[in-house]
Scaffold this motif. Structure first.
Motif, PDB file in Angstrom:
ATOM      1  N   LYS A   1      84.809  22.530  13.535  1.00 27.12           N
ATOM      2  CA  LYS A   1      83.705  21.563  13.555  1.00 27.12           C
ATOM      3  C   LYS A   1      83.886  20.532  14.674  1.00 27.12           C
ATOM      4  O   LYS A   1      83.696  19.337  14.493  1.00 27.12           O
ATOM      5  N   ASN A   2      84.271  21.021  15.839  1.00 24.12           N
ATOM      6  CA  ASN A   2      84.455  20.176  17.011  1.00 24.12           C
ATOM      7  C   ASN A   2      83.172  20.057  17.812  1.00 24.12           C
ATOM      8  O   ASN A   2      82.298  20.915  17.742  1.00 24.12           O
ATOM      9  N   CYS A   3      83.105  19.014  18.600  1.00 20.22           N
ATOM     10  CA  CYS A   3      82.018  18.834  19.560  1.00 20.22           C
ATOM     11  C   CYS A   3      82.603  18.985  20.958  1.00 20.22           C
ATOM     12  O   CYS A   3      83.778  18.717  21.177  1.00 20.22           O
ATOM     13  N   VAL A   4      81.765  19.405  21.880  1.00 18.73           N
ATOM     14  CA  VAL A   4      82.200  19.566  23.267  1.00 18.73           C
ATOM     15  C   VAL A   4      81.284  18.725  24.142  1.00 18.73           C
ATOM     16  O   VAL A   4      80.069  18.714  23.947  1.00 18.73           O
TER      17      VAL A   4
ATOM     18  N   PRO B   1      72.985  23.557  18.901  1.00 20.06           N
ATOM     19  CA  PRO B   1      72.040  22.853  19.773  1.00 20.06           C
ATOM     20  C   PRO B   1      72.753  22.157  20.916  1.00 20.06           C
ATOM     21  O   PRO B   1      73.955  21.892  20.861  1.00 20.06           O
ATOM     22  N   ILE B   2      71.990  21.857  21.938  1.00 21.28           N
ATOM     23  CA  ILE B   2      72.475  21.089  23.087  1.00 21.28           C
ATOM     24  C   ILE B   2      71.925  19.683  22.915  1.00 21.28           C
ATOM     25  O   ILE B   2      70.730  19.499  22.672  1.00 21.28           O
ATOM     26  N   LEU B   3      72.781  18.686  23.012  1.00 18.07           N
ATOM     27  CA  LEU B   3      72.358  17.292  22.906  1.00 18.07           C
ATOM     28  C   LEU B   3      72.529  16.634  24.272  1.00 18.07           C
ATOM     29  O   LEU B   3      73.619  16.205  24.636  1.00 18.07           O
ATOM     30  N   PRO B   4      71.446  16.555  25.049  1.00 17.52           N
ATOM     31  CA  PRO B   4      71.556  15.973  26.393  1.00 17.52           C
ATOM     32  C   PRO B   4      71.726  14.454  26.347  1.00 17.52           C
ATOM     33  O   PRO B   4      71.123  13.773  25.518  1.00 17.52           O
ATOM     34  N   LEU B   5      72.553  13.952  27.245  1.00 17.10           N
ATOM     35  CA  LEU B   5      72.745  12.514  27.435  1.00 17.10           C
ATOM     36  C   LEU B   5      72.420  12.190  28.880  1.00 17.10           C
ATOM     37  O   LEU B   5      72.857  12.893  29.786  1.00 17.10           O
ATOM     38  N   ALA B   6      71.677  11.128  29.083  1.00 15.65           N
ATOM     39  CA  ALA B   6      71.400  10.670  30.451  1.00 15.65           C
ATOM     40  C   ALA B   6      72.192   9.387  30.675  1.00 15.65           C
ATOM     41  O   ALA B   6      72.190   8.494  29.829  1.00 15.65           O
TER      42      ALA B   6
ATOM     43  N   SER C   1      83.755  29.717  20.938  1.00 16.29           N
ATOM     44  CA  SER C   1      82.685  29.309  20.022  1.00 16.29           C
ATOM     45  C   SER C   1      83.139  29.427  18.567  1.00 16.29           C
ATOM     46  O   SER C   1      82.825  28.573  17.747  1.00 16.29           O
ATOM     47  N   GLU C   2      83.911  30.462  18.239  1.00 13.13           N
ATOM     48  CA  GLU C   2      84.429  30.603  16.878  1.00 13.13           C
ATOM     49  C   GLU C   2      85.363  29.447  16.530  1.00 13.13           C
ATOM     50  O   GLU C   2      85.296  28.891  15.436  1.00 13.13           O
TER      51      GLU C   2
ATOM     52  N   ALA D   1      78.451  25.521  30.105  1.00 16.27           N
ATOM     53  CA  ALA D   1      78.144  24.780  28.876  1.00 16.27           C
ATOM     54  C   ALA D   1      77.012  25.448  28.105  1.00 16.27           C
ATOM     55  O   ALA D   1      77.030  25.508  26.870  1.00 16.27           O
ATOM     56  N   PHE D   2      76.044  25.978  28.826  1.00 14.19           N
ATOM     57  CA  PHE D   2      74.888  26.600  28.195  1.00 14.19           C
ATOM     58  C   PHE D   2      75.257  27.948  27.577  1.00 14.19           C
ATOM     59  O   PHE D   2      74.775  28.299  26.498  1.00 14.19           O
ATOM     60  N   LEU D   3      76.128  28.680  28.241  1.00 15.40           N
ATOM     61  CA  LEU D   3      76.603  29.947  27.684  1.00 15.40           C
ATOM     62  C   LEU D   3      77.411  29.705  26.411  1.00 15.40           C
ATOM     63  O   LEU D   3      77.286  30.444  25.438  1.00 15.40           O
TER      64      LEU D   3
END
Length: 116
Positions: free
Chosen positions: A13-16, A50-55, A6-7, A40-42
């Motif tokens: 400034k990456n996205c996962v 924040p979590i950005l959900p994609l369907a 996470s650090e 992913a949630f941990l």
């Protein structure tokens, strides 16, 4: 491990991008989703992001995974509202997982074409 990851994510400034089901399920009777895994949630909680959900729509009409055959078609992706609970240290991971899965499943059903 999550603290270091996470650090690094925040510093760079990456996205996962995760598939929280862990593996793609085969759902012969209609669109469905496997249970989510916690990783992913941990990581979102440890990073306080924040979590950005994609369907992603059901691809049953486009892909035959047993024969590795593909037909032309449309795959829809819907970006859902961000889930900000992971920024709260007191958030319950199981509740976040359930609510995230619920909104993603609802969107999956909305954007998926009828099976033929």
């Amino acid at each position: 491990m999550f603290k270091k990851a996470s650090e690094d994510l925040l510093r760079k400034k990456n996205c996962v991008f995760f598939f929280p089901e862990g593996t793609k399920g085969s759902h012969p009777h209609g669109p469905d989703m496997l249970p989510f895994k916690k990783g992913a949630f941990l990581l979102a909680k440890a990073s306080k992001v924040p979590i950005l959900p994609l369907a992603i729509s059901d691809m049953h009409n486009i892909i035959n995974p047993k024969m590795w055959r593909f037909k032309s078609g449309v795959i829809k992706v819907k970006v859902l509202p961000a889930i900000l609970d992971s920024k709260n240290e007191d958030c319950d991971i199981d509740d976040i997982m359930k609510s995230t899965r619920d909104v993603m499943f609802k969107a999956l059903l909305e954007i998926s074409s009828p099976r033929v």
